[in-house]
Design an enzyme around this catalytic site. Structure first.
Site, PDB file in Angstrom:
ATOM      1  N   HIS A   1       0.830  -1.459  -0.254  1.00 54.13           N
ATOM      2  CA  HIS A   1       0.188  -0.197   0.116  1.00 54.13           C
ATOM      3  C   HIS A   1       0.894   1.400  -0.001  1.00 54.13           C
ATOM      4  CE1 HIS A   1      -3.397   2.577   1.942  1.00 54.13           C
ATOM      5  NE2 HIS A   1      -2.251   3.125   2.187  1.00 54.13           N
TER       6      HIS A   1
ATOM      7  N   ARG B   1      -1.230  13.417   3.508  1.00 54.48           N
ATOM      8  CA  ARG B   1      -2.100  12.445   4.314  1.00 54.48           C
ATOM      9  C   ARG B   1      -2.044  12.424   5.842  1.00 54.48           C
ATOM     10  NH1 ARG B   1      -0.411   6.652   1.780  1.00 54.48           N
ATOM     11  NH2 ARG B   1      -2.584   6.147   2.679  1.00 54.48           N
TER      12      ARG B   1
ATOM     13  N   ASP C   1     -17.089   5.630  16.077  1.00 53.94           N
ATOM     14  CA  ASP C   1     -17.921   5.907  15.010  1.00 53.94           C
ATOM     15  C   ASP C   1     -18.228   4.817  14.245  1.00 53.94           C
ATOM     16  OD1 ASP C   1     -15.923   5.917  13.047  1.00 53.94           O
ATOM     17  OD2 ASP C   1     -15.929   8.129  13.150  1.00 53.94           O
TER      18      ASP C   1
END
Lengths: 260, 260, 260, 260, 260
Positions: B182, B195, B204
């Site tokens: 990645h 980022r 959440d």
């Protein structure tokens, strides 16, 4: 539209065409070049709008026109009427710009205008136009066929698409093979259905925004049915949902419809 | 913005910068340290707001500024303009704090302020910053490359992600291997796309909130396309839905836009 | 809160504590016994509320307090503040009762009160407390560890869970084995994160309502991450969606916050 | 309810029982015969209702009672209070009729009544009662057990169910086998939980509407847990979503609650 | 409806039948020919409508009638009453036209009318009628059976359907085989349930809009149950969601119901 309203609209049209002469963006380039951002913003018109008298409507619609004129320098802007053809939206605006923040400024000004106070944002899609990914590897005959012009309007359809994880994991040549099959299925409809592709990965919850214009909706349906039958279609995790269907309108035509 | 409005805003700016001198939280630390809670709260501005006159708007926007100043001691707060770029939201606020209840107090005060009466909560995401999980096992060259600075704004994108059950059941070394792939895919975009990662499991309905800033949206799209092609992407049960796209604004810039 | 408001609240507090003396339900029993129904009702406060003056707010908040006092005989009632931490809700009420119709009467009276006119029901979950299903088969050491007290508040998190069909089809001993692994993963967080389980199958669209309290949100996140890695987690068809995050408040604290 | 309100209600009750004598539908037949349509209509009461004074409420609630009386000739109508127990609804009405258009006329008249102006339709389910499909093939003992009476109220639960494609593709004897296992699992709860089944395929987005009444919610939960463990449960594509939980009320009891 | 209202309606009916004589589209052809677009537009009537006095309602309903009359030249328009039978809609309009933009103009005029101000668009489906795809390959007996007339109304049901990717990837003869099995299952209901098929791929988020009329809802349910058991049903990715159930009404009957 009443006679008075028509006269007002005409007068406005002349005035705007005078003041805006020479400032318009290179519309053709924005609509055909790669590296351009297309934004599709769909709005519902609040029920209170329909309760206004015609003169009040016209006064506010001139602010719609003024905002569009004001941004003509940087953007190519096209309105569509969705009422009656799409579920929860009345108006669609397509804006092309080389910088997405210019489209944002336009939409901020639109919502801040007198008319904008009656608009509720229903959906916003963005996509980037790119040089065709797979076409360079297609046979010459197919490349030629794709250069023929397509007929347009009055129907416009916007279908957002999200591919599945398998699609993105495929090697480029496998995807090219499937896109060639896809293109072969689409070619018979090339003349009567105009298509435009926007790459939207990361800019909204889709991978592509596909845009269609046609005078022959049955040909458009034939096109979509053909595309559903090729192997690439199995990699559509989401196709539409929502689909927007509307009719192309000039700004003046849209104003005339909304002024009624 | 009218001249009067500008003058008022300037005066306010001076006054606030005087009264708030010396009280600000260590903003840099909050934005870079692990163990900090990031809260993303997106709001729609009620249609009634757009029907207010400019002076009334400015009066209320000063309460927005006052609330932000009042919480500068404990929080790093950044506003974003989403109108026109995101579907159902107009304003995004990102708040960093060492205690989530401080962010709550800020958001309670914001909603209780004169301006807050026009805000409807659309989405709230929370995440905790942590020391990089996988980086210690990466090759030295990659570690070095990751230390280079990234360019920022004016575009900001927030993408919440939920991993599948298989991801969490994988042994740590398998996950490290995939995260290295990645990271390799992401490195070519390290310079132009900034980022930041927040761990949100249990806070959440997501596992990660990923935050991006860039001046080059096409590079950002290139980054997301690259990340979609690696094996780790197959473990994204949900990616976006919603994605928030907006532009970075200083508090004064946001006020200026909303005062129009 | 202004000084006047404080004085009024104090006076009310004294009055209520006088009139309600001796009538309170056996709160401890309701909060610890099996066979008790827990109801979680989340509300959004209508935007109009924020437009009221402080004295009007206080007058109406006294009706909130009066309704809670009035039902203290049969119910244990606890309020939470969700604003800023949860997406679409501002207030959560947890009520424990031996009969669900008593909780209904409380919530009917709440919504009929002057304050209740500003509440919109966002979510209602119900669950029944039971004797631990699997614990009797656990090793003695684990049983002992589970008896240690847990620290509480100020953060409260509610996560509803629905299991898949495979889970319910498993034989009891298989489920016990998985729950033992689940409990082992949870034990390191037993001290700093308080947990309570409600069985909700048939009473709402979930199988369990899990309730957490903690002062250390990072420990809470560590707990959820650990629980996501055990085999039992693969049988969660739905986990959260929504998750409610808030802070524990006494009735007086909640009134003070809402009166601002 | 105030004394005046009680007096008015009583007077109305006497008057209605006089004028409606002899016109009522054969309620028992409607509630037990096959070939009867059951309609479940859930409503939210608009927040404005709660802002009316008690006399205004009572005046309007008499129109609710009048509409129910007026349709007693053809329909069996039962109201339920959902407030506090179900998420987005306050009132549920169950109507049995031999023709669905009679139920429609009742619900049109209800919504057109003075009280109906405050009702928003939240959900409508329809189902047809049928002779038991599988019972004739069951063992005699089971058939006998099913004839024993069940206790009812005050709790009522409505769970709509959609089966998967595999279920409908199974041969009748396979389905009978599974339904026998289902019935065995349900029998221990037959005495304390009353059940009624409606076939809704094609009439709404479900295949069955299952209706329960009980005084013992823990037995009801035991029943649903048992039914989740049999093989037939694996063919539930959707179970609930929404589940409606409420309490049975006579028309007068409902009026009394809403008049407060 | 009061006597005055009846008189006004009658007078209007006479007047409209005079002015519209000779202009009506060839309704029979529109309802039976292939190549015709069918649009289904469902509306909720805003709660404010129910608060108007009867004369005001009648005045506005005349504008509904006027709009329908005005478009009789090009369209076949049929209204349905959904209140009480469908979840979120009150009125359904089905319009047949050879050009979809004519249906759009009708629906724009409808929403712009005095009555239209109280309508909120809930759903819009479109489909194209086509010559039967599979019938030419069916046995002669089946072709004959399909020519027998079907009985109609008063119940009308609209079920939109989306097929899965596998369906479209099947060769034509496999699909024909499955459609023959489908037709065999449907034939026993041919006499009492009228069916009409619209192809909607690309025009909305479905592939087919299926329309049914019947006086025998239990036969309609028998039909749907039979169709769920054939192999073709396994290729329905979505069936309904929403299903619309209503009753057929003439324009005058609808006006009478809404005027109450």
């Amino acid at each position: 539209m009443s006679r008075t309203a028509s006269v007002i609209c005409c007068a406005l049209a002349v005035w705007f065409s005078l003041v805006s002469a020479g400032f318009a963006a290179d519309r053709e380039k924005l609509l055909t070049d790669p590296g351009v951002y297309g934004t599709f913003a769909a709005f519902r018109i609040d029920p209170d709008w329909r309760k206004l008298e015609t003169p009040a409507r016209i006064a506010q619609l001139t602010t719609l026109k003024a905002v569009i004129e004001q941004h003509r320098e940087k953007l190519a802007i096209e309105p569509y009427l969705l009422t009656g053809l799409s579920e929860h939206a009345d108006v669609l605006v397509r804006a092309h710009a080389t910088e997405l923040k210019d489209s944002q400024q336009f939409l901020v000004d639109l919502q801040n205008s007198a008319f904008g106070k009656y608009l509720t944002s229903v959906a916003v899609f963005h996509g980037l136009t790119k040089k065709a990914n797979y076409v360079p590897a297609f046979p010459d005959q197919m490349k030629n066929d794709l250069k023929a012009p397509s007929e347009s309007g009055p129907y416009a359809i916007v279908i957002p698409i999200r591919k599945d994880a398998d699609w993105w994991a495929l090697p480029q040549d496998k995807r090219t093979g499937m896109m060639q099959e896809h293109t072969e299925a689409a070619l018979p409809y090339h003349k009567t259905v105009k298509r435009k592709l926007y790459h939207s990965t990361g800019l909204d919850d889709f991978d592509f925004i596909t845009y269609f214009e046609t005078a022959k909706l049955d040909d458009f349906q034939g096109l979509i049915l053909s595309l559903q039958k090729v192997k690439e279609a199995r990699h559509n995790r989401r196709f539409g949902n929502p689909i927007f269907v509307g009719t192309t309108k000039s700004v003046d035509q849209l104003i005339e419809t909304l002024a009624q």
